[in-house]
Design a protein around this motif. Structure first.
Motif, mmCIF file in Angstrom:
data_model
loop_
_atom_site.group_PDB
_atom_site.id
_atom_site.type_symbol
_atom_site.label_atom_id
_atom_site.label_comp_id
_atom_site.label_asym_id
_atom_site.label_seq_id
_atom_site.Cartn_x
_atom_site.Cartn_y
_atom_site.Cartn_z
ATOM 1 N N ASP A 9 -9.610 5.784 8.286
ATOM 2 C CA ASP A 9 -9.831 4.342 8.460
ATOM 3 C C ASP A 9 -8.812 3.746 9.443
ATOM 4 O O ASP A 9 -9.170 3.003 10.338
ATOM 5 C CB ASP A 9 -9.720 3.595 7.129
ATOM 6 C CG ASP A 9 -10.864 3.877 6.181
ATOM 7 O OD1 ASP A 9 -11.896 4.432 6.610
ATOM 8 O OD2 ASP A 9 -10.713 3.539 4.981
ATOM 9 N N GLY B 162 -8.271 13.496 -0.956
ATOM 10 C CA GLY B 162 -9.472 12.919 -0.348
ATOM 11 C C GLY B 162 -9.309 11.441 -0.055
ATOM 12 O O GLY B 162 -9.694 10.965 1.017
ATOM 13 N N ARG B 163 -8.723 10.708 -1.000
ATOM 14 C CA ARG B 163 -8.489 9.271 -0.781
ATOM 15 C C ARG B 163 -7.504 9.031 0.353
ATOM 16 O O ARG B 163 -7.696 8.137 1.182
ATOM 17 C CB ARG B 163 -7.972 8.620 -2.070
ATOM 18 C CG ARG B 163 -9.020 8.479 -3.144
ATOM 19 C CD ARG B 163 -8.614 7.603 -4.319
ATOM 20 N NE ARG B 163 -7.237 7.204 -4.418
ATOM 21 C CZ ARG B 163 -6.456 7.421 -5.468
ATOM 22 N NH1 ARG B 163 -6.921 8.048 -6.513
ATOM 23 N NH2 ARG B 163 -5.210 6.993 -5.477
ATOM 24 N N GLU C 45 -9.210 9.801 3.672
ATOM 25 C CA GLU C 45 -10.143 8.733 4.025
ATOM 26 C C GLU C 45 -9.398 7.520 4.585
ATOM 27 O O GLU C 45 -9.811 6.929 5.582
ATOM 28 C CB GLU C 45 -10.960 8.328 2.805
ATOM 29 C CG GLU C 45 -12.002 7.276 3.100
ATOM 30 C CD GLU C 45 -12.840 6.928 1.882
ATOM 31 O OE1 GLU C 45 -13.234 5.757 1.774
ATOM 32 O OE2 GLU C 45 -13.083 7.822 1.052
ATOM 33 N N ARG C 46 -8.286 7.182 3.975
ATOM 34 C CA ARG C 46 -7.501 6.028 4.454
ATOM 35 C C ARG C 46 -6.904 6.324 5.828
ATOM 36 O O ARG C 46 -6.834 5.443 6.685
ATOM 37 C CB ARG C 46 -6.411 5.683 3.436
ATOM 38 C CG ARG C 46 -5.675 4.413 3.758
ATOM 39 C CD ARG C 46 -6.595 3.212 3.706
ATOM 40 N NE ARG C 46 -5.833 1.999 3.922
ATOM 41 C CZ ARG C 46 -6.149 1.067 4.828
ATOM 42 N NH1 ARG C 46 -7.218 1.199 5.562
ATOM 43 N NH2 ARG C 46 -5.391 0.012 4.967
ATOM 44 N N ASP D 5 1.141 6.759 -6.759
ATOM 45 C CA ASP D 5 0.040 7.695 -6.989
ATOM 46 C C ASP D 5 0.483 9.134 -6.761
ATOM 47 O O ASP D 5 0.119 10.036 -7.514
ATOM 48 C CB ASP D 5 -1.151 7.379 -6.077
ATOM 49 C CG ASP D 5 -1.825 6.063 -6.409
ATOM 50 O OD1 ASP D 5 -1.570 5.497 -7.506
ATOM 51 O OD2 ASP D 5 -2.616 5.575 -5.570
ATOM 52 N N GLU E 71 0.833 -1.209 0.000
ATOM 53 C CA GLU E 71 0.000 0.000 0.000
ATOM 54 C C GLU E 71 0.868 1.259 0.000
ATOM 55 O O GLU E 71 0.543 2.241 -0.671
ATOM 56 C CB GLU E 71 -0.952 -0.012 1.196
ATOM 57 C CG GLU E 71 -2.043 1.019 1.068
ATOM 58 C CD GLU E 71 -3.156 0.874 2.083
ATOM 59 O OE1 GLU E 71 -3.851 1.884 2.299
ATOM 60 O OE2 GLU E 71 -3.346 -0.218 2.653
ATOM 61 N N GLU F 215 -8.549 15.079 -5.406
ATOM 62 C CA GLU F 215 -9.085 13.715 -5.399
ATOM 63 C C GLU F 215 -8.160 12.776 -4.633
ATOM 64 O O GLU F 215 -8.600 11.995 -3.793
ATOM 65 C CB GLU F 215 -9.274 13.239 -6.848
ATOM 66 C CG GLU F 215 -10.075 11.964 -6.981
ATOM 67 C CD GLU F 215 -9.227 10.693 -6.842
ATOM 68 O OE1 GLU F 215 -8.034 10.702 -7.163
ATOM 69 O OE2 GLU F 215 -9.783 9.686 -6.396
ATOM 70 N N LEU F 216 -6.868 12.865 -4.910
ATOM 71 C CA LEU F 216 -5.913 12.011 -4.204
ATOM 72 C C LEU F 216 -5.859 12.382 -2.724
ATOM 73 O O LEU F 216 -5.805 11.501 -1.860
ATOM 74 C CB LEU F 216 -4.522 12.101 -4.836
ATOM 75 C CG LEU F 216 -3.444 11.213 -4.209
ATOM 76 C CD1 LEU F 216 -3.872 9.744 -4.191
ATOM 77 C CD2 LEU F 216 -2.121 11.378 -4.948
#
Length: 80
Positions: A74, A66-67, A70-71, A49, A42, A63-64
């Motif tokens: 998590d 945001g991802r 979010e991770r 990325d 990962e 966008e990246l």
């Protein structure tokens, strides 16, 4: 007259925040309970990325980011 940059100041800040968030995510992944090979894969994908995102493309940066955020949520939520 000086040539104007294609980047606006807030775009630079957004890109810098993305890089800082990616560093935080890397630390969380490597310190997580995930199997080492899964966490490492990962981290490698995150690095790819991050290097692939066009810093001039604010939509791609957001966008990246945001991802990544979010991770982070998590992983941070799973640490309690």
């Amino acid at each position: 007259m000086a040539e104007m940059s294609a980047w606006r100041v807030n775009d630079v800040v957004a890109y810098d925040r993305l890089r800082a968030a990616a560093t935080s995510l890397t630390a969380l992944l490597l310190g997580s309970a995930l199997p080492h090979d899964v966490a490492r894969a990962e981290v490698i994908q995150l690095r790819r990325d991050l290097l692939a995102v066009d810093g001039f493309d604010r939509t791609a940066v957001d966008e990246l980011a945001g991802r990544v955020s979010e991770r982070i949520r998590d992983l941070a939520g799973g640490r309690s």
